[in-house]
Design an enzyme around this catalytic site. Structure first.
Site, PDB file in Angstrom:
ATOM      1  N   TYR A 133       0.869  -1.179   0.000  1.00  0.00           N
ATOM      2  CA  TYR A 133       0.000   0.000   0.000  1.00  0.00           C
ATOM      3  C   TYR A 133       0.906   1.230   0.000  1.00  0.00           C
ATOM      4  O   TYR A 133       1.562   1.531   0.998  1.00  0.00           O
ATOM      5  CB  TYR A 133      -0.911  -0.032   1.227  1.00  0.00           C
ATOM      6  CG  TYR A 133      -1.880   1.133   1.382  1.00  0.00           C
ATOM      7  CD1 TYR A 133      -2.079   2.083   0.386  1.00  0.00           C
ATOM      8  CD2 TYR A 133      -2.625   1.247   2.550  1.00  0.00           C
ATOM      9  CE1 TYR A 133      -2.969   3.127   0.545  1.00  0.00           C
ATOM     10  CE2 TYR A 133      -3.532   2.290   2.731  1.00  0.00           C
ATOM     11  CZ  TYR A 133      -3.693   3.226   1.739  1.00  0.00           C
ATOM     12  OH  TYR A 133      -4.583   4.267   1.906  1.00  0.00           O
ATOM     13  N   LYS A 162      -1.549  -1.315  -3.980  1.00  0.00           N
ATOM     14  CA  LYS A 162      -2.486  -0.204  -4.091  1.00  0.00           C
ATOM     15  C   LYS A 162      -1.627   1.049  -4.184  1.00  0.00           C
ATOM     16  O   LYS A 162      -0.956   1.424  -3.222  1.00  0.00           O
ATOM     17  CB  LYS A 162      -3.416  -0.129  -2.888  1.00  0.00           C
ATOM     18  CG  LYS A 162      -4.330   1.103  -2.926  1.00  0.00           C
ATOM     19  CD  LYS A 162      -5.156   1.264  -1.661  1.00  0.00           C
ATOM     20  CE  LYS A 162      -6.016   2.524  -1.756  1.00  0.00           C
ATOM     21  NZ  LYS A 162      -6.839   2.759  -0.544  1.00  0.00           N
TER      22      LYS A 162
END
Length: 295
Positions: A133, A162
């Site tokens: 992330y 992400k």
């Protein structure tokens, strides 16, 4: 492995801050019924930074049971203490979650060698898929394309990211580098309005907050894109672009998303954990007007 539309779920509590499992269960049902591909518990919108490890474990076990395979369930394992990260990661595997999402430790943004050691320790602690992330605006450090590719090369279960960077060029470069190592590596954008440009760049979709508010819209866009109905996909993207204004209505975007979910009909508390400025009645009305005005 991870393609389509993923929702970083709000963490639904009552006005005293206690998790409201009844309403959260209804929210998870709505996401699954709308066609969302997966849900993330305790991402940024899920206020991962303000819940105890015990609360997170209980909520994750609840969500896996409630969802019952209708969509993927991911655990946000972010923390400033690696021991907590590892413990929650192992718990996620124990309750049969579908993967973990690991944000960079913040305050001291890690150097590349430290980041490799940190994410490597997470990957080695589990057989679950690990999704990186990247949110440099909040963590103070960037997962560069080279770093992502190196992590994917050294750890086969680091198989997605992400990328919450407000420029598609960063995501495009990540895709180009990491696919040399793993052609199946999943790249999701963290900004709602980036779905189409993410896909055009070779990415796999989005993991983004407005999916809490209008999951059907995002599922419709994804299905249209997959089916080659680009006119419908663009029409959905246009509505999403207008809905992005919701994020700017409150002091913190988490409040805005909770308020919008409430206005859409699920009678949740809009409380977010302190320290925070809560959504005001005036802000609620602004969101109500905005949602009504978007075509």
């Amino acid at each position: 492995m991870f393609e389509g539309i993923y929702c970083p779920s709000i963490t639904i509590t009552d006005d005293e801050g206690k998790i409201d499992y009844e309403l959260w269960g209804k929210h998870l049902d709505h996401l699954a019924d709308a066609g969302i591909d997966g849900v993330l518990l305790f991402g940024s919108i899920g206020e991962f930074f303000s819940f105890s490890l015990e609360d997170k474990k209980a909520a994750l076990a609840f969500a896996v049971e409630r969802v019952a395979g209708r969509m993927k369930v991911l655990a946000g394992v972010g923390d400033t203490m690696l021991a907590n990260v590892i413990e929650f990661t192992k718990f996620a595997e124990q309750v049969a979650a579908d993967g973990v999402v690991a944000v960079s430790p913040y305050y001291f943004g890690p150097s590349a060698p430290t980041a490799k050691a940190y994410f490597g320790a997470i990957a080695e602690a589990t057989e679950l898929p690990v999704i990186l992330y990247n949110f440099p605006a909040r963590t103070g450090s960037d997962l560069t394309p080279d770093l992502v590719a190196n992590l994917a090369r050294e750890h086969k279960n680091i198989c997605g990211i992400k990328d919450t960077v407000d420029t598609i060029s960063h995501t495009r470069k990540v895709i180009a580098e990491v696919r040399k190592v793993n052609p199946e590596f999943s790249v999701l954008s963290g900004f709602d309005e980036y779905y189409l440009v993410n896909r055009v760049s070779g990415g796999n979709g989005v993991l983004c907050g407005l999916t809490n508010v209008e999951p059907e819209l995002f599922a419709k866009m994804h299905a249209a894109y997959q089916g080659g109905d680009f006119a419908t996909a663009v029409s959905c993207a246009e509505r999403i672009s207008q809905l992005m204004a919701v994020y700017d209505t409150c002091d913190l975007f988490i409040s805005a998303i909770k308020a919008a979910v409430n206005i859409k009909g699920l009678p949740i508390s809009t409380k977010i954990n302190e320290p925070a400025v809560q959504a005001t009645p005036e802000q609620m009305e602004s969101i109500r007007s905005l949602l009504a005005s978007v075509q």
